[in-house]
Scaffold this motif. Structure first.
Motif, PDB file in Angstrom:
ATOM      1  N   LEU A  29      -9.821   2.293  13.380  1.00  0.00           N
ATOM      2  CA  LEU A  29      -9.794   1.232  12.368  1.00  0.00           C
ATOM      3  C   LEU A  29      -9.268  -0.082  12.952  1.00  0.00           C
ATOM      4  CD1 LEU A  29      -8.529   3.247   9.240  1.00  0.00           C
ATOM      5  CD2 LEU A  29     -10.865   2.943  10.100  1.00  0.00           C
ATOM      6  N   VAL A  30      -8.212   0.035  13.788  1.00  0.00           N
ATOM      7  CA  VAL A  30      -7.657  -1.172  14.414  1.00  0.00           C
ATOM      8  C   VAL A  30      -8.685  -1.796  15.354  1.00  0.00           C
ATOM      9  CG1 VAL A  30      -5.916  -2.002  16.051  1.00  0.00           C
ATOM     10  CG2 VAL A  30      -5.238  -0.504  14.155  1.00  0.00           C
ATOM     11  N   GLU A  31      -9.353  -0.957  16.103  1.00  0.00           N
ATOM     12  CA  GLU A  31     -10.365  -1.464  17.037  1.00  0.00           C
ATOM     13  C   GLU A  31     -11.516  -2.147  16.267  1.00  0.00           C
ATOM     14  OE1 GLU A  31     -10.297  -1.910  20.074  1.00  0.00           O
ATOM     15  OE2 GLU A  31     -12.384  -2.248  20.653  1.00  0.00           O
ATOM     16  N   ALA A  32     -11.881  -1.547  15.119  1.00  0.00           N
ATOM     17  CA  ALA A  32     -12.952  -2.141  14.303  1.00  0.00           C
ATOM     18  C   ALA A  32     -12.538  -3.530  13.801  1.00  0.00           C
ATOM     19  CB  ALA A  32     -13.289  -1.224  13.130  1.00  0.00           C
ATOM     20  N   LEU A  33     -11.312  -3.659  13.361  1.00  0.00           N
ATOM     21  CA  LEU A  33     -10.820  -4.971  12.910  1.00  0.00           C
ATOM     22  C   LEU A  33     -10.859  -5.974  14.062  1.00  0.00           C
ATOM     23  CD1 LEU A  33      -7.780  -3.741  10.769  1.00  0.00           C
ATOM     24  CD2 LEU A  33      -9.770  -4.978   9.873  1.00  0.00           C
ATOM     25  N   ARG A  34     -10.444  -5.508  15.220  1.00  0.00           N
ATOM     26  CA  ARG A  34     -10.417  -6.368  16.407  1.00  0.00           C
ATOM     27  C   ARG A  34     -11.822  -6.878  16.734  1.00  0.00           C
ATOM     28  NH1 ARG A  34     -11.124  -6.803  21.310  1.00  0.00           N
ATOM     29  NH2 ARG A  34     -12.137  -4.768  21.542  1.00  0.00           N
ATOM     30  N   MET A  35     -12.811  -6.013  16.461  1.00  0.00           N
ATOM     31  CA  MET A  35     -14.192  -6.388  16.778  1.00  0.00           C
ATOM     32  C   MET A  35     -14.866  -7.189  15.665  1.00  0.00           C
ATOM     33  SD  MET A  35     -15.603  -3.024  18.689  1.00  0.00           S
ATOM     34  CE  MET A  35     -17.223  -3.787  18.699  1.00  0.00           C
ATOM     35  N   GLY A  36     -14.108  -7.417  14.571  1.00  0.00           N
ATOM     36  CA  GLY A  36     -14.658  -8.303  13.550  1.00  0.00           C
ATOM     37  C   GLY A  36     -15.220  -7.607  12.325  1.00  0.00           C
ATOM     38  N   PHE A  37     -15.029  -6.292  12.217  1.00  0.00           N
ATOM     39  CA  PHE A  37     -15.411  -5.601  10.986  1.00  0.00           C
ATOM     40  C   PHE A  37     -14.335  -5.797   9.920  1.00  0.00           C
ATOM     41  CE2 PHE A  37     -17.583  -3.063  14.244  1.00  0.00           C
ATOM     42  CZ  PHE A  37     -18.830  -2.830  13.685  1.00  0.00           C
ATOM     43  N   ASP A  38     -14.756  -5.922   8.657  1.00  0.00           N
ATOM     44  CA  ASP A  38     -13.830  -5.670   7.556  1.00  0.00           C
ATOM     45  C   ASP A  38     -13.698  -4.166   7.393  1.00  0.00           C
ATOM     46  OD1 ASP A  38     -13.612  -8.385   7.038  1.00  0.00           O
ATOM     47  OD2 ASP A  38     -15.107  -8.366   5.430  1.00  0.00           O
ATOM     48  N   LEU A  39     -12.676  -3.727   6.640  1.00  0.00           N
ATOM     49  CA  LEU A  39     -12.540  -2.306   6.296  1.00  0.00           C
ATOM     50  C   LEU A  39     -12.616  -2.155   4.787  1.00  0.00           C
ATOM     51  CD1 LEU A  39      -9.517  -1.070   8.492  1.00  0.00           C
ATOM     52  CD2 LEU A  39     -11.943  -1.198   9.113  1.00  0.00           C
ATOM     53  N   ALA A  40     -13.215  -1.032   4.325  1.00  0.00           N
ATOM     54  CA  ALA A  40     -13.232  -0.724   2.896  1.00  0.00           C
ATOM     55  C   ALA A  40     -12.914   0.745   2.710  1.00  0.00           C
ATOM     56  CB  ALA A  40     -14.597  -1.048   2.283  1.00  0.00           C
ATOM     57  N   SER A  41     -12.116   1.026   1.688  1.00  0.00           N
ATOM     58  CA  SER A  41     -11.645   2.390   1.470  1.00  0.00           C
ATOM     59  C   SER A  41     -11.390   2.637  -0.009  1.00  0.00           C
ATOM     60  CB  SER A  41     -10.332   2.596   2.245  1.00  0.00           C
ATOM     61  OG  SER A  41      -9.617   3.693   1.735  1.00  0.00           O
ATOM     62  N   GLY A  42     -11.684   3.848  -0.447  1.00  0.00           N
ATOM     63  CA  GLY A  42     -11.337   4.275  -1.799  1.00  0.00           C
ATOM     64  C   GLY A  42     -10.230   5.316  -1.778  1.00  0.00           C
ATOM     65  N   LEU A  43      -9.565   5.453  -0.642  1.00  0.00           N
ATOM     66  CA  LEU A  43      -8.507   6.455  -0.529  1.00  0.00           C
ATOM     67  C   LEU A  43      -7.341   6.121  -1.443  1.00  0.00           C
ATOM     68  CD1 LEU A  43      -8.346   6.943   3.349  1.00  0.00           C
ATOM     69  CD2 LEU A  43      -9.571   8.346   1.663  1.00  0.00           C
ATOM     70  N   HIS A  44      -6.657   7.177  -1.856  1.00  0.00           N
ATOM     71  CA  HIS A  44      -5.482   7.006  -2.696  1.00  0.00           C
ATOM     72  C   HIS A  44      -4.386   6.257  -1.935  1.00  0.00           C
ATOM     73  CE1 HIS A  44      -2.955   7.965  -6.090  1.00  0.00           C
ATOM     74  NE2 HIS A  44      -1.997   8.272  -5.241  1.00  0.00           N
ATOM     75  N   ASN A  45      -4.169   6.621  -0.681  1.00  0.00           N
ATOM     76  CA  ASN A  45      -3.209   5.854   0.131  1.00  0.00           C
ATOM     77  C   ASN A  45      -3.941   4.635   0.682  1.00  0.00           C
ATOM     78  OD1 ASN A  45      -4.510   8.051   1.252  1.00  0.00           O
ATOM     79  ND2 ASN A  45      -3.200   8.114   3.055  1.00  0.00           N
ATOM     80  N   LEU A  46      -3.331   3.492   0.529  1.00  0.00           N
ATOM     81  CA  LEU A  46      -4.034   2.224   0.689  1.00  0.00           C
ATOM     82  C   LEU A  46      -3.999   1.713   2.119  1.00  0.00           C
ATOM     83  CD1 LEU A  46      -2.714   0.441  -2.528  1.00  0.00           C
ATOM     84  CD2 LEU A  46      -4.736   1.903  -2.251  1.00  0.00           C
ATOM     85  N   LEU A  47      -5.081   1.065   2.513  1.00  0.00           N
ATOM     86  CA  LEU A  47      -5.121   0.377   3.804  1.00  0.00           C
ATOM     87  C   LEU A  47      -3.990  -0.643   3.882  1.00  0.00           C
ATOM     88  CD1 LEU A  47      -8.980  -0.331   3.947  1.00  0.00           C
ATOM     89  CD2 LEU A  47      -7.742   1.518   5.103  1.00  0.00           C
ATOM     90  N   ARG A  48      -3.756  -1.332   2.771  1.00  0.00           N
ATOM     91  CA  ARG A  48      -2.770  -2.425   2.781  1.00  0.00           C
ATOM     92  C   ARG A  48      -1.344  -1.934   2.936  1.00  0.00           C
ATOM     93  NH1 ARG A  48      -3.849  -4.505  -3.253  1.00  0.00           N
ATOM     94  NH2 ARG A  48      -5.937  -4.214  -2.429  1.00  0.00           N
ATOM     95  N   ASP A  49      -1.143  -0.628   2.813  1.00  0.00           N
ATOM     96  CA  ASP A  49       0.201  -0.089   3.034  1.00  0.00           C
ATOM     97  C   ASP A  49       0.423   0.329   4.485  1.00  0.00           C
ATOM     98  OD1 ASP A  49       0.839  -0.499   0.396  1.00  0.00           O
ATOM     99  OD2 ASP A  49       0.377   1.552  -0.229  1.00  0.00           O
ATOM    100  N   GLU A  50      -0.585   0.161   5.331  1.00  0.00           N
ATOM    101  CA  GLU A  50      -0.463   0.530   6.748  1.00  0.00           C
ATOM    102  C   GLU A  50      -0.205  -0.741   7.566  1.00  0.00           C
ATOM    103  OE1 GLU A  50      -0.645   3.644   7.895  1.00  0.00           O
ATOM    104  OE2 GLU A  50      -1.077   4.508   5.912  1.00  0.00           O
ATOM    105  N   ASP A  51       1.019  -0.838   8.101  1.00  0.00           N
ATOM    106  CA  ASP A  51       1.421  -2.078   8.774  1.00  0.00           C
ATOM    107  C   ASP A  51       0.481  -2.460   9.912  1.00  0.00           C
ATOM    108  OD1 ASP A  51       3.531  -2.182   7.046  1.00  0.00           O
ATOM    109  OD2 ASP A  51       4.997  -1.350   8.460  1.00  0.00           O
TER     110      ASP A  51
END
Lengths: 333, 333
Positions: free
Chosen positions: A83-105
């Motif tokens: 996921l970090v590598e994808a962000l680095r390469m310019g992808f956005d991330l999308a998730s419907g998981l109960h634990n949130l992407l925004r809670d991962e520092d």
């Protein structure tokens, strides 16, 4: 809105059920899916080409969508590396998981550094208004169920697909995370604050062309005591012109409620129509969608035919036989 | 729970309407109110002794309750001076204002330094469960309305007061900020996240003695398209044994919805009872409470008598004539 097309992240999914979000995107919006990304220990596939992040980027993919349910309720380190590598390469991330992407520092930091967006589709991102009840133009169909998880999303997606195949104007309007990821937008209704529930549904289904149909994804059931408030807000905020009754005929009791029985289809018809006509006096019941997955083909055909004779409404399992007859009925409204 | 007794802060209230929260506390829980505190430009009174902070402290008051609606939607400096001083002296603060105490840096700092609590009763402070629908012991009465703001809270408080006067076991269960401030606890239902709405009502009305009555404060209306989801969650989460129908007979249209008419009492009776019996098949309609504030005494008496004859249910305006006949009816259930 989530930027398309997607790269579908299957992670370490062990079976098709774990990858059902990815499968839904591939089935209903194949044009949104550039390919899939699997970790070495993934044991399933949604039948798309396996792409590296580089290949997906070259193919035009803009968002990496987590198309898998994670085990143990946390985002593992093996996932996070990708996921970090994808962000680095310019992808956005999308998730419907109960634990949130925004809670991962680490993800928050990587998104910030690279100017990318983290879409947690379980969480509303809009300050929805309070519903005003003003009559909107265009037509709306709402799937209502005798119970939760009886095929309301599938029915709406199938009617939308059939209408578009016929060249009719049609939009599927998701109200849950799977539908939002499939189409790229919608309202995560079960996470909306009570005062704004019906307003969020109005926001989701705005004025439209007179011959345009919104297919509003239903949630819960007026007869499911845990979630009936959400269903009620859909019935009133949606101002449906048409209802499609959804049913699963083999349940021993209401989902998660051992002491509660499903209502009869007649009871659902009368109750849902009565409540819907508060917001739209012209509302009609257009047809019935039955989830016959636990019946044989012969049993299913017999059951559908019995219900159709009893209720006097077109009755289909859209998974087995398509949504054509439901769309025929809507076209008369 | 908010610590009682209270010192009621009237601020710079210009009339009785602005001070209606304080008035409600004084009317319904006078034992919770040690006195009132008014700024020099306050033009109203709830008829309690004016106390300085020192006098209130000496009288045992533990919480300063903002019993007034603020003008302009912000907490003024004149207010803040008093609130900070109250925290310094060891009072907690409680407020149902839309703008939150916890968003005011000076108040947060003063509360922290002095080890005091800021109660913003508009905001849930509990992670409510998802409703499980399990039958609970004890009896529950829910006020349901043809519209919003027709006297549901008043009716519940009046029935509770009458029961306690008779030595019956009874608790008023608030679901809005005014009720929560009056009694010191409850659930701010319109601010709860959709998935937990019915669960919050179950949480509010737990198992109790078989001869104990909860009077659940109603919200919205099954026929008010903006808020019907909240009402639905009350009907299912509350598992009421009895419904009291609440009505205001002079409305030209539904509150805030010029295009919507109020339902007839018959329609409310049938719809609410049908939905309530999903969660509690034994539910009955016990009586009717009419807010006759816009009728003369003679008109009110005639109207109540007409409705009673038509509906075959005890029909009263508890403000004019008390809730005795409603309690008589509940005692039969």
């Amino acid at each position: 809105m989530i930027q398309t097309p997607y790269l579908l992240f299957l992670g370490d999914a062990q079976d098709g059920l774990a990858a059902k979000v990815a499968q839904g995107i591939k089935d209903w919006r194949p044009e949104n899916a550039a390919g899939q990304f699997r970790l070495p220990d993934c044991n399933t596939s949604v039948g798309l080409p396996d792409l590296t992040l580089e290949e997906a980027k070259a193919a035009g993919a803009r968002t990496l969508v987590i198309g898998v349910a994670n085990r143990g309720g946390y985002i593992s380190n093996a996932w996070k590396e990708v996921l970090v590598e994808a962000l680095r390469m310019g992808f956005d991330l999308a998730s419907g998981l109960h634990n949130l992407l925004r809670d991962e520092d680490e993800l928050v930091a990587a998104a910030r550094v690279n100017g990318r967006t983290l879409h947690d589709v379980r969480v509303p991102s809009v300050a929805y208004p309070i519903a005003n009840g003003v009559k909107r133009s265009g037509k709306r169909c709402l799937a209502v169920g005798t119970d939760c998880s009886v095929g309301k999303m599938y029915t709406g997606l199938a009617m939308d697909a059939e209408m578009r195949k016929r060249g009719m104007k049609s939009t599927f309007r998701p109200t849950g995370q799977t539908g939002i990821l499939i189409t790229g937008g919608g309202v995560p209704l079960d996470a909306v604050i009570a005062d704004f529930l019906a307003g969020a549904v109005e926001y989701l289904t705005p004025d439209n062309d007179d011959d345009h149909w919104d297919h509003i994804e239903g949630q819960g059931s007026l007869f499911h005591v845990s979630y009936s408030g959400v269903t009620m807000a859909l019935v009133h905020g949606g101002q449906p012109d048409a209802l499609v009754l959804c049913h699963e005929p083999t349940r021993a009791h209401m989902r998660g409620l051992p002491d509660y029985q499903q209502p009869a289809l007649e009871q659902l018809r009368d109750t849902a129509l009565h409540m819907a006509r508060v917001a739209n006096p012209a509302c009609e019941v257009a047809g019935i969608s039955v989830n016959t997955q636990h019946l044989s083909e012969a049993e299913a055909v017999a059951y559908l035919s019995d219900v159709e004779a009893r209720m006097g409404l077109p009755t289909v399992d859209p998974f087995r036989h398509g949504a054509g007859r439901l769309v025929d009925a809507l076209a008369q409204i």
